[in-house]
Motif scaffolding. Structure first.
Motif, mmCIF file in Angstrom:
data_model
loop_
_atom_site.group_PDB
_atom_site.id
_atom_site.type_symbol
_atom_site.label_atom_id
_atom_site.label_comp_id
_atom_site.label_asym_id
_atom_site.label_seq_id
_atom_site.Cartn_x
_atom_site.Cartn_y
_atom_site.Cartn_z
ATOM 1 N N PHE A 155 -42.572 3.066 39.564
ATOM 2 C CA PHE A 155 -41.882 3.953 38.621
ATOM 3 C C PHE A 155 -41.882 3.361 37.220
ATOM 4 O O PHE A 155 -42.074 4.080 36.229
ATOM 5 N N ALA A 156 -41.658 2.044 37.114
ATOM 6 C CA ALA A 156 -41.624 1.391 35.804
ATOM 7 C C ALA A 156 -42.951 1.573 35.072
ATOM 8 O O ALA A 156 -42.973 1.852 33.859
ATOM 9 N N VAL A 157 -44.050 1.411 35.785
ATOM 10 C CA VAL A 157 -45.373 1.585 35.171
ATOM 11 C C VAL A 157 -45.573 3.036 34.734
ATOM 12 O O VAL A 157 -46.039 3.312 33.616
ATOM 13 N N LEU A 158 -45.205 3.970 35.599
ATOM 14 C CA LEU A 158 -45.406 5.384 35.292
ATOM 15 C C LEU A 158 -44.618 5.815 34.062
ATOM 16 O O LEU A 158 -45.143 6.519 33.191
ATOM 17 N N ASP A 183 -44.909 11.182 32.957
ATOM 18 C CA ASP A 183 -43.589 11.688 33.334
ATOM 19 C C ASP A 183 -43.604 12.529 34.606
ATOM 20 O O ASP A 183 -42.643 12.511 35.381
ATOM 21 N N GLY A 184 -44.672 13.283 34.809
ATOM 22 C CA GLY A 184 -44.748 14.112 36.013
ATOM 23 C C GLY A 184 -44.709 13.286 37.274
ATOM 24 O O GLY A 184 -43.926 13.562 38.196
ATOM 25 N N TRP A 185 -45.544 12.249 37.335
ATOM 26 C CA TRP A 185 -45.550 11.371 38.499
ATOM 27 C C TRP A 185 -44.251 10.580 38.599
ATOM 28 O O TRP A 185 -43.753 10.314 39.706
ATOM 29 N N ALA A 186 -43.703 10.185 37.454
ATOM 30 C CA ALA A 186 -42.427 9.455 37.460
ATOM 31 C C ALA A 186 -41.324 10.312 38.065
ATOM 32 O O ALA A 186 -40.485 9.820 38.833
ATOM 33 N N LEU A 187 -41.316 11.606 37.750
ATOM 34 C CA LEU A 187 -40.316 12.509 38.314
ATOM 35 C C LEU A 187 -40.478 12.634 39.826
ATOM 36 O O LEU A 187 -39.495 12.706 40.559
ATOM 37 N N ILE A 188 -41.733 12.654 40.275
ATOM 38 C CA ILE A 188 -41.977 12.735 41.718
ATOM 39 C C ILE A 188 -41.445 11.494 42.421
ATOM 40 O O ILE A 188 -40.811 11.569 43.485
ATOM 41 N N VAL A 189 -41.693 10.318 41.830
ATOM 42 C CA VAL A 189 -41.201 9.072 42.421
ATOM 43 C C VAL A 189 -39.677 9.068 42.463
ATOM 44 O O VAL A 189 -39.066 8.649 43.461
ATOM 45 N N ALA A 231 -29.394 12.738 36.149
ATOM 46 C CA ALA A 231 -29.467 12.792 34.687
ATOM 47 C C ALA A 231 -30.821 12.327 34.158
ATOM 48 O O ALA A 231 -31.374 12.928 33.235
ATOM 49 N N PHE A 232 -31.363 11.269 34.738
ATOM 50 C CA PHE A 232 -32.572 10.674 34.178
ATOM 51 C C PHE A 232 -33.793 11.589 34.228
ATOM 52 O O PHE A 232 -34.510 11.730 33.225
ATOM 53 N N PRO A 233 -34.094 12.228 35.377
ATOM 54 C CA PRO A 233 -35.232 13.153 35.345
ATOM 55 C C PRO A 233 -35.015 14.324 34.401
ATOM 56 O O PRO A 233 -35.959 14.810 33.778
ATOM 57 N N LEU A 234 -33.762 14.776 34.281
ATOM 58 C CA LEU A 234 -33.483 15.864 33.344
ATOM 59 C C LEU A 234 -33.712 15.416 31.904
ATOM 60 O O LEU A 234 -34.237 16.182 31.079
ATOM 61 N N LEU A 235 -33.337 14.178 31.579
ATOM 62 C CA LEU A 235 -33.570 13.666 30.229
ATOM 63 C C LEU A 235 -35.059 13.465 29.957
ATOM 64 O O LEU A 235 -35.509 13.588 28.817
ATOM 65 N N LEU A 236 -35.815 13.159 30.996
ATOM 66 C CA LEU A 236 -37.265 13.111 30.843
ATOM 67 C C LEU A 236 -37.818 14.512 30.559
ATOM 68 O O LEU A 236 -38.678 14.692 29.689
ATOM 69 N N LEU A 237 -37.293 15.484 31.283
ATOM 70 C CA LEU A 237 -37.735 16.867 31.068
ATOM 71 C C LEU A 237 -37.323 17.389 29.698
ATOM 72 O O LEU A 237 -37.911 18.348 29.196
ATOM 73 N N ALA A 238 -36.314 16.773 29.079
ATOM 74 C CA ALA A 238 -35.854 17.216 27.766
ATOM 75 C C ALA A 238 -36.933 17.075 26.699
ATOM 76 O O ALA A 238 -36.849 17.712 25.635
ATOM 77 N N GLU A 239 -37.940 16.254 26.971
ATOM 78 C CA GLU A 239 -39.029 16.089 26.008
ATOM 79 C C GLU A 239 -40.087 17.181 26.144
ATOM 80 O O GLU A 239 -41.025 17.233 25.354
#
Length: 207
Positions: free
Chosen positions: A36-39, A45-51, A147-155
């Motif tokens: 996840f850290a690498v992604l 972000d898409g793969w990070a959200l899946i993880v 919260a974190f995946p939603l904040l990623l989606l905020a971009e």
């Protein structure tokens, strides 16, 4: 895995087994942290959200299996919250580095975990293992992990980005509040355990 026992001294349902299905799941979650850290670092972000989604589902699954299979273990009680906290820390650092969240949010959550780490050290010196997990602490962790995946989606472009930003910060504030509320409960619980131990010393303390 998390336990819900009322007394930190209760150990009848907690085993010393290492190789259990829930522990394997928790270990797999820990191994996903560097992935996840690498992604998140390279902007995938898409793969990070899946993880993150897989991690959240496995967090729920290992707790359910531990209780239903009777495989609650001391190792699991350490692995499960460790995976949660590592995911929270790595996500926070990644989002702060990308300027999605402010650095003060990182500090607020890290300080709480340092407080609990100090408590665990004090309890360990008296022979006690980890304190039972409070619902407030688990709810705070889940809120932050939402919260974190939603904040990623905020971009992402509107309307997804705008909606995700509002929901993400709503979950973040609830998560921070519950996280610290649970921290206060742990402090009170630790004081009660240590006070009872002083009043009624035993020949051997529970571990």
């Amino acid at each position: 895995m998390s336990t819900t026992g009322e007394d930190v001294t209760e150990s009848s349902a907690v085993s010393d087994r290492v190789l259990t299905v829930p522990n394997v799941i928790s270990l797999a979650r820990l191994l996903l942290v560097p992935v996840f850290a690498v992604l998140i670092g390279v902007g995938e972000d898409g793969w990070a959200l899946i993880v993150l989604a897989v991690s959240g589902a496995s967090d729920w699954l290992d707790g359910v299996l531990a209780r239903r299979l009777g495989q609650v273990s001391r190792l699991g009680q350490m692995l499960d919250p460790a995976a949660d906290r590592l995911f929270i820390l790595v996500t926070l650092l990644g989002l702060a580095w990308r300027e999605v969240v402010p650095w003060w949010l990182v500090l607020v959550l890290v300080l709480r975990d340092l407080l609990l780490l100090g408590l665990l050290g004090v309890l360990a010196r008296r022979g006690y293992g980890p304190l039972p997990v409070h619902l407030a602490g688990k709810a705070g962790t889940f809120a932050l992990l939402y919260a974190f995946p939603l904040l990623l989606l905020a971009e992402w472009p509107d309307p997804v980005g705008s909606v995700a930003l509002v929901l993400g910060w709503a979950f973040a504030w609830w998560g921070v509040g519950l996280y610290w509320f649970a921290g206060g409960l742990y402090v009170v619980q630790a004081k009660q355990v240590l006070a009872a131990d002083v009043e009624s010393p035993r020949s051997s303390a529970p571990v």
